[in-house]
Design an enzyme around this catalytic site. Sequence first.
Site, PDB file in Angstrom:
ATOM      1  N   CYS A  81       0.843  -1.201   0.000  1.00  0.00           N
ATOM      2  CA  CYS A  81       0.000   0.000   0.000  1.00  0.00           C
ATOM      3  C   CYS A  81       0.885   1.259   0.000  1.00  0.00           C
ATOM      4  CB  CYS A  81      -0.990  -0.057   1.158  1.00  0.00           C
ATOM      5  SG  CYS A  81      -2.418   0.982   0.834  1.00  0.00           S
ATOM      6  N   HIS A 116      -3.355  -4.750   1.827  1.00  0.00           N
ATOM      7  CA  HIS A 116      -2.744  -5.006   3.146  1.00  0.00           C
ATOM      8  C   HIS A 116      -2.691  -6.505   3.450  1.00  0.00           C
ATOM      9  CE1 HIS A 116      -2.400  -0.966   5.074  1.00  0.00           C
ATOM     10  NE2 HIS A 116      -3.175  -0.654   4.053  1.00  0.00           N
ATOM     11  N   GLU A 139      -1.043  -8.098   5.517  1.00  0.00           N
ATOM     12  CA  GLU A 139      -0.775  -8.409   6.938  1.00  0.00           C
ATOM     13  C   GLU A 139      -2.052  -8.481   7.764  1.00  0.00           C
ATOM     14  OE1 GLU A 139      -0.600  -5.543   5.563  1.00  0.00           O
ATOM     15  OE2 GLU A 139      -1.091  -3.945   6.991  1.00  0.00           O
TER      16      GLU A 139
HETATM   17  N1  GLN Z   1      -3.530   6.435   0.886  1.00  0.00           N
HETATM   18  C1  GLN Z   1      -2.274   6.157   1.494  1.00  0.00           C
HETATM   19  C2  GLN Z   1      -1.149   6.951   0.854  1.00  0.00           C
HETATM   20  O1  GLN Z   1      -1.389   7.717  -0.008  1.00  0.00           O
HETATM   21  C3  GLN Z   1      -1.973   4.684   1.429  1.00  0.00           C
HETATM   22  C4  GLN Z   1      -2.997   3.940   2.224  1.00  0.00           C
HETATM   23  C5  GLN Z   1      -2.489   2.734   2.924  1.00  0.00           C
HETATM   24  O2  GLN Z   1      -1.291   2.458   3.011  1.00  0.00           O
HETATM   25  N2  GLN Z   1      -3.413   2.007   3.460  1.00  0.00           N
HETATM   26  O3  GLN Z   1      -0.037   6.815   1.238  1.00  0.00           O
END
Ligand code: GLN
Length: 185
Positions: free
Chosen positions: A78, A168, A170
């Site tokens: 992410c 995610h 995890e």
């Molecule tokens: N929206 C977040 C970002 O721009 C990422 C979101 C996340 O890691 N769950 O960094």
Amino acid sequence: MKVGVLALQGDFEAHARAVRSAGADPFDVRTQSELAAADALIIPGGESTTIRKLATEYGLLEPLRQRAQDGLPIFGTCAGMIACARTITDGEPPILGVVDVDVRRNAYGRQVQSFEADIDVRGIGEMRAVFIRAPRVERVGDEVDVLARHNDEPVIVRQGQILLAAFHPELTGDDRLHRLFIDLV
Ligand code: GLN
């Protein structure tokens, strides 16, 4: 194998559990010497702007760039995917910029900031994926391998020993992607 988990912000404890369950030794990385001790590194989700800010404050940004360029195996999830991308299409400069993909932050919009989906992962099979304000991969370079898609869009990519997931892994108690990463190292 010692797998560092960048522990500046985000869900690093859940990543450490998944690493342990996958048979490797996790430890938190917050300093240059901890980074130097890592055989591989996980960059968790969270907020990429905060990761950039804290990594700069902790004096880790340049050492991270250096180790990434020198071939440190990295699993970015992410915000960690955003941290590794060559281009952040919102106009921000890259953070590590080591994987030849373009990503757009928060691309799935406000109404669907969070959703779950079953994806089919090459080499693993079906897996539940939790997307939280996930980035969208808008371009992949020639050296980038796409291991899974959701609605035709890449959600797991690999370039050499760097593995990136838009979601995610995890959070589901499923350690198969962590195992796949550890097998790459
Ligand atoms: N929206 C977040 C970002 O721009 C990422 C979101 C996340 O890691 N769950 O960094």
